[in-house]
Write an enzyme that holds these catalytic residues in place. Sequence first.
Site, PDB file in Angstrom:
ATOM      1  N   TYR A  29     -22.488 -23.209  -2.517  1.00 23.53           N
ATOM      2  CA  TYR A  29     -21.173 -22.851  -1.964  1.00 23.53           C
ATOM      3  C   TYR A  29     -20.760 -23.885  -0.929  1.00 23.53           C
ATOM      4  CZ  TYR A  29     -23.845 -21.199   2.074  1.00 23.53           C
ATOM      5  OH  TYR A  29     -24.674 -21.128   3.159  1.00 23.53           O
ATOM      6  N   CYS A  30     -19.448 -24.033  -0.776  1.00 26.62           N
ATOM      7  CA  CYS A  30     -18.895 -24.877   0.279  1.00 26.62           C
ATOM      8  C   CYS A  30     -17.545 -24.290   0.672  1.00 26.62           C
ATOM      9  CB  CYS A  30     -18.786 -26.338  -0.164  1.00 26.62           C
ATOM     10  SG  CYS A  30     -17.672 -26.595  -1.549  1.00 26.62           S
ATOM     11  N   THR A  31     -16.790 -24.985   1.514  1.00 30.76           N
ATOM     12  CA  THR A  31     -15.583 -24.400   2.090  1.00 30.76           C
ATOM     13  C   THR A  31     -14.597 -23.916   1.025  1.00 30.76           C
ATOM     14  OG1 THR A  31     -15.862 -26.003   3.856  1.00 30.76           O
ATOM     15  CG2 THR A  31     -13.775 -24.782   3.800  1.00 30.76           C
TER      16      THR A  31
ATOM     17  N   ILE B  37     -16.067 -20.560  -0.030  1.00 29.85           N
ATOM     18  CA  ILE B  37     -16.167 -19.493   0.970  1.00 29.85           C
ATOM     19  C   ILE B  37     -14.789 -18.886   1.237  1.00 29.85           C
ATOM     20  CG2 ILE B  37     -16.830 -18.981   3.363  1.00 29.85           C
ATOM     21  CD1 ILE B  37     -18.562 -21.678   3.077  1.00 29.85           C
TER      22      ILE B  37
END
Length: 300
Positions: free
Chosen positions: A184-186, A213
Amino acid sequence: MSVQKIVLFYVFAPLADPEAVRLWQYTLAESCNLKGRVIISKDGINATLGGDIKDVKRYVKNTRSYEPFRTADIKWSDGLGDDFPRLSVKVRPELVTFTTPNEVHVDANGVVGGGERLKPAQLHELMDARGEDVVFFDGRNAMEAEIGRFRNAVIPNTDTTRDFIEEIESGKYDDLKDKPVVTYCTGGVRCEVLTVLMKNRGFQEVYQLDGGIVRYGEAYGNDGYWDGSLYVFDKRMHMEFGAGAESLGSCIECGERTPKFVNCVHPSCRSQFLRCEDCTAAGKHPECPECMEQSALANS
Ligand SMILES: [Zn+2]
Ligand SMILES: [Zn+2]
């Protein structure tokens, strides 16, 4: 009072003439009075921009009128006004600098061979079925995870995206190679590339959180597997998904819980660190730990 908005989006699509797209994007964003950062490469666009809601809408409509960007998933959030110092639109070898421009291939459907995309609800289905085995893998810089992360996530030792290759080749994460791993990332862009790099290095079952996210937080707030605040790359520095978000980070000076990153007092130093509002107001701990150490050495 004008309403300020920030948009975050990316599209992976082959661009025959990145420089022409850069010129068009610069002219468009400037004519809409937007500020922020746009990266263009042969593989697409990655952008975060802010401005007055009417201007941002005009920018988004125009951007989507270009066929390769028609399906852009635009993530909106509330800005404070003057959220970015300037407008920067650049052509780079990669949308996100993993230093692997030739390893990732992009066609009209996006990145080829990435991890399976999970929408927030699909992530919960996977957790319901195999939660014991599922490992969250943070695709951001380690600093970002200090104030928020998925539960029990693996946080690689990364100062920048450039550090991922060394990390995943280090052997440290070899025990994850036969487990279900969810990166996961922004907003999702870093995972598009990271999941390809992981699969190419022997990770067998790699998923990526679709929409990052941001989309997960919109769907589940503080009631799912996400804990804390989301680090963002604008003046806000962090955002929460509703009231009552747990605070994970602590002030470098007094240890109080805080999601507030501040810049080191030295303009030449790019470090950011956590310092609570009281300590900031009191002028405490102006330097980052590295600069403090340097100053101490110089004065001894
Ligand atoms: Zn403090
Ligand atoms: Zn410093």
